[in-house]
Design a protein around this motif. Structure first.
Motif, mmCIF file in Angstrom:
data_model
loop_
_atom_site.group_PDB
_atom_site.id
_atom_site.type_symbol
_atom_site.label_atom_id
_atom_site.label_comp_id
_atom_site.label_asym_id
_atom_site.label_seq_id
_atom_site.Cartn_x
_atom_site.Cartn_y
_atom_site.Cartn_z
ATOM 1 N N TRP A 1 0.849 -0.984 -0.096
ATOM 2 C CA TRP A 1 0.033 0.143 -0.035
ATOM 3 C C TRP A 1 1.079 1.168 -0.058
ATOM 4 C CZ3 TRP A 1 -5.245 0.356 3.213
ATOM 5 C CH2 TRP A 1 -5.928 -0.923 2.912
ATOM 6 N N ASP A 2 0.593 2.213 -0.692
ATOM 7 C CA ASP A 2 1.105 3.594 -0.594
ATOM 8 C C ASP A 2 1.005 3.937 0.866
ATOM 9 O OD1 ASP A 2 1.997 6.111 -2.577
ATOM 10 O OD2 ASP A 2 0.938 6.617 -0.666
ATOM 11 N N LEU A 3 1.827 4.323 1.423
ATOM 12 C CA LEU A 3 1.885 4.839 2.853
ATOM 13 C C LEU A 3 0.801 6.027 3.057
ATOM 14 C CD1 LEU A 3 5.613 4.755 3.893
ATOM 15 C CD2 LEU A 3 4.021 3.081 4.132
ATOM 16 N N THR A 4 0.712 6.870 2.144
ATOM 17 C CA THR A 4 -0.192 7.821 2.221
ATOM 18 C C THR A 4 -1.769 7.646 1.679
ATOM 19 O OG1 THR A 4 1.543 9.474 1.913
ATOM 20 C CG2 THR A 4 -0.661 10.367 1.791
ATOM 21 N N THR A 5 -1.718 6.993 0.499
ATOM 22 C CA THR A 5 -3.055 6.800 -0.231
ATOM 23 C C THR A 5 -3.665 5.532 0.028
ATOM 24 O OG1 THR A 5 -2.000 6.375 -2.333
ATOM 25 C CG2 THR A 5 -2.624 8.712 -1.769
ATOM 26 N N GLY A 6 -2.955 4.566 0.286
ATOM 27 C CA GLY A 6 -3.371 3.097 0.392
ATOM 28 C C GLY A 6 -3.173 2.273 -0.590
ATOM 29 N N PRO A 7 -4.206 1.443 -1.090
ATOM 30 C CA PRO A 7 -4.098 0.604 -2.347
ATOM 31 C C PRO A 7 -3.568 1.425 -3.385
ATOM 32 C CG PRO A 7 -6.221 -0.115 -1.142
ATOM 33 C CD PRO A 7 -5.666 1.133 -0.288
ATOM 34 N N ARG A 8 -2.611 0.859 -4.028
ATOM 35 C CA ARG A 8 -1.991 1.507 -5.117
ATOM 36 C C ARG A 8 -2.669 1.414 -6.318
ATOM 37 N NH1 ARG A 8 3.974 0.586 -5.612
ATOM 38 N NH2 ARG A 8 3.419 -1.615 -5.711
ATOM 39 N N PRO A 9 -2.620 2.373 -7.172
ATOM 40 C CA PRO A 9 -3.423 2.494 -8.629
ATOM 41 C C PRO A 9 -2.819 1.034 -9.216
ATOM 42 C CG PRO A 9 -2.597 4.592 -8.110
ATOM 43 C CD PRO A 9 -2.209 3.788 -6.974
ATOM 44 N N ILE A 10 -1.679 0.763 -9.313
ATOM 45 C CA ILE A 10 -1.284 -0.300 -9.961
ATOM 46 C C ILE A 10 -1.788 -1.362 -9.637
ATOM 47 C CG2 ILE A 10 1.003 -0.442 -8.622
ATOM 48 C CD1 ILE A 10 2.298 -1.330 -11.249
ATOM 49 N N ASP A 11 -2.001 -1.733 -8.313
ATOM 50 C CA ASP A 11 -2.581 -2.781 -7.723
ATOM 51 C C ASP A 11 -4.194 -2.856 -7.901
ATOM 52 O OD1 ASP A 11 0.124 -3.214 -6.520
ATOM 53 O OD2 ASP A 11 -0.468 -2.103 -5.018
ATOM 54 N N ARG A 12 -4.527 -1.938 -8.007
ATOM 55 C CA ARG A 12 -6.007 -1.594 -8.292
ATOM 56 C C ARG A 12 -6.390 -1.928 -9.723
ATOM 57 N NH1 ARG A 12 -8.835 3.824 -5.415
ATOM 58 N NH2 ARG A 12 -7.704 3.598 -3.588
#
Ligand SMILES: NC(=O)C1=CN([C@@H]2O[C@H](COP(=O)(O)OP(=O)(O)OC[C@H]3O[C@@H](n4cnc5c(N)ncnc54)[C@H](OP(=O)(O)O)[C@@H]3O)[C@@H](O)[C@H]2O)[C@H](O)CC1
Length: 409
Positions: A291-302
């Protein structure tokens, strides 16, 4: 004792509503003869559903504690129709905590209120994040906190990791009892989080669990052979094909605040793939890996509709910004590696750990959100509905799977 609500720069009507509801609860408590302690922390955010979410942890001192009185006061709250939902009623965790805190005569209750009306864009909704800097910390603050914790411990990284693990295990064992989920697979990364994972396995073993640790890559801090020899804890260097058969819970101790935000390095692909696809519940240490430390689940993962979806998240010291996207069952804050005054001095409000505890429940999620058809979060239940006490048997062709031969060996 007076109850003060901090950070009152939120939308006035939400604040009024929140105060009203809290006052009603507090009044019920005083009627029940309970002296009220404090409300901490208080935060407001906008959930992805568009609704406003208000969270508070109420701490109470119980002068004339009788379990019956407290049960009556807390477990049968009067709902205000259409206005909010109690999450604590939905979980038997509440019952367990009541028992747990009865000796210290301090009771901490998590209250999470969700307005049924989605908020309007631009009226404090997306700005709500910036409205509550005190409840969540940025990656920079989190990294500095770890540096400070290590310095405070006289550069004893092992001690810091152990203290974090004590808190994490305290939270985990409240959610997964040894009788239901004895076998825990701890996925360890190369850094501090991985070391906390190792101490987690050691502490779980002491409590009668049956942990195993996994390393995809050499650790900076741990001699793997000593874990096996000294603690009799199995060490895996591959992901066992039979993992879901033998293990009931997976601990994600792979990447923490030291994650660089880039692509996951190749040695971790296999274990990362397992973490995003497993049907077993995941308990993440501090930050869900990847997860991105700021925004959470990352776009690439999504994009790939794949990201780690922990059922339990235990934030160390203070919740990171990304934990706003946590939609699993339970979110705890844990760790006495830093004095609780550390964050207060920085103007960051963190919940107080009751009694001798190293952890406190921050929230239990009544939410579910869907991303690319993938649901995350299950109101009122553990997220991983596939978690079962009777593991599904899996038939595999052993000739196709060399790992299995290793396991059988
Ligand atoms: N680790 C130390 O020596 C010190 C850390 N300090 C502070 O503590 C935090 C956290 O430490 P760290 O060990 O970095 O924390 P993590 O458990 O999160 O480590 C993650 C390690 O994972 C590797 N990494 C980073 N990005 C990726 C990625 N995209 N894919 C795979 N792996 C990744 C990285 O290891 P490398 O070997 O690849 O460099 C991370 O170490 C830290 O932020 C400091 O604030 C103190 O400074 C004391 C010393």
């Amino acid at each position: 004792m007076p109850v003060s609500l901090h950070h009152v720069s939120y939308r006035p009507q939400i604040i009024r509503l929140g105060r009203l509801i809290l006052s009603a609860i507090l009044q019920a408590l005083s009627v029940a003869g309970l002296v009220c302690g404090r409300v901490n922390p208080y935060s407001l955010s906008k959930h992805s559903s568009g609704c406003y979410l208000m969270e508070a942890v109420l701490s109470f001192t119980l002068p004339n504690f009788t379990p019956g009185r407290v049960m009556a006061a807390f477990l049968q709250p009067q709902p205000v129709p259409g206005l909010y939902r109690h999450s604590f009623r939905q979980h038997n965790l509440c019952r367990r905590r009541l028992v747990r805190f009865s000796s210290s005569r301090t009771l901490n209750l998590n209250v999470r209120m969700l307005s049924d009306t989605p908020g309007q864009q631009g009226q404090g909704g997306e700005n709500a994040q910036s409205n509550q800097p005190n409840a969540y910390v940025t990656p920079e603050v989190a990294q500095q906190a770890m540096i400070d914790a290590i310095a405070l411990a006289g550069d004893d990284v092992q001690r810091v990791a152990e203290l974090c693990a004590i808190g994490f295990v305290e939270a985990l064992t409240q959610c997964y009892k040894v009788s239901d989920a004895p076998a825990v697979f701890v996925v360890c990364g190369p850094g501090l989080t991985g070391l906390i994972g190792v101490y987690t396995a050691i502490k779980l073993k002491e409590k009668g669990y049956d942990p195993a640790v996994h390393f995809s890559h050499p650790s900076k801090y741990v001699d793997k052979s000593s874990i096996r020899k000294k603690y009799d804890i199995p060490v895996y260097e591959f992901v066992p094909t039979t993992l879901e058969f033998y293990f009931q819970v997976i601990v994600d101790a792979l990447l923490g605040v030291g994650f660089d935000g880039g692509d996951i390095h190749a040695p971790y692909w296999q274990v990362f793939e397992m973490l995003i696809s497993t049907r077993r519940p995941i308990a993440s240490i501090d930050v869900p890996s990847g997860w991105d430390l700021t925004t959470g689940p990352r776009p690439i993962d999504r994009t790939a509709a794949t990201f780690i979806k922990p059922e339990l998240l235990v934030s160390l010291g203070a919740p990171k910004l990304c934990s706003k996207m946590f939609a699993g069952a339970f979110h705890f804050v844990a760790g006495l590696h830093l004095p609780q005054s550390y964050f207060e001095e920085k103007g960051i409000s963190v919940p107080v750990f009751p009694g001798d505890s190293h952890t406190v429940l921050l929230s239990s999620s009544p939410f579910q959100f869907t991303e690319n058809g993938e649901a995350y979060g299950k109101p009122g239940q553990f997220n991983a509905t596939l978690y079962t006490k009777n593991p599904r048997r899996q038939w595999v062709d052993i000739d196709d799977d060399m790992d299995l031969w290793d396991e059988l060996d």
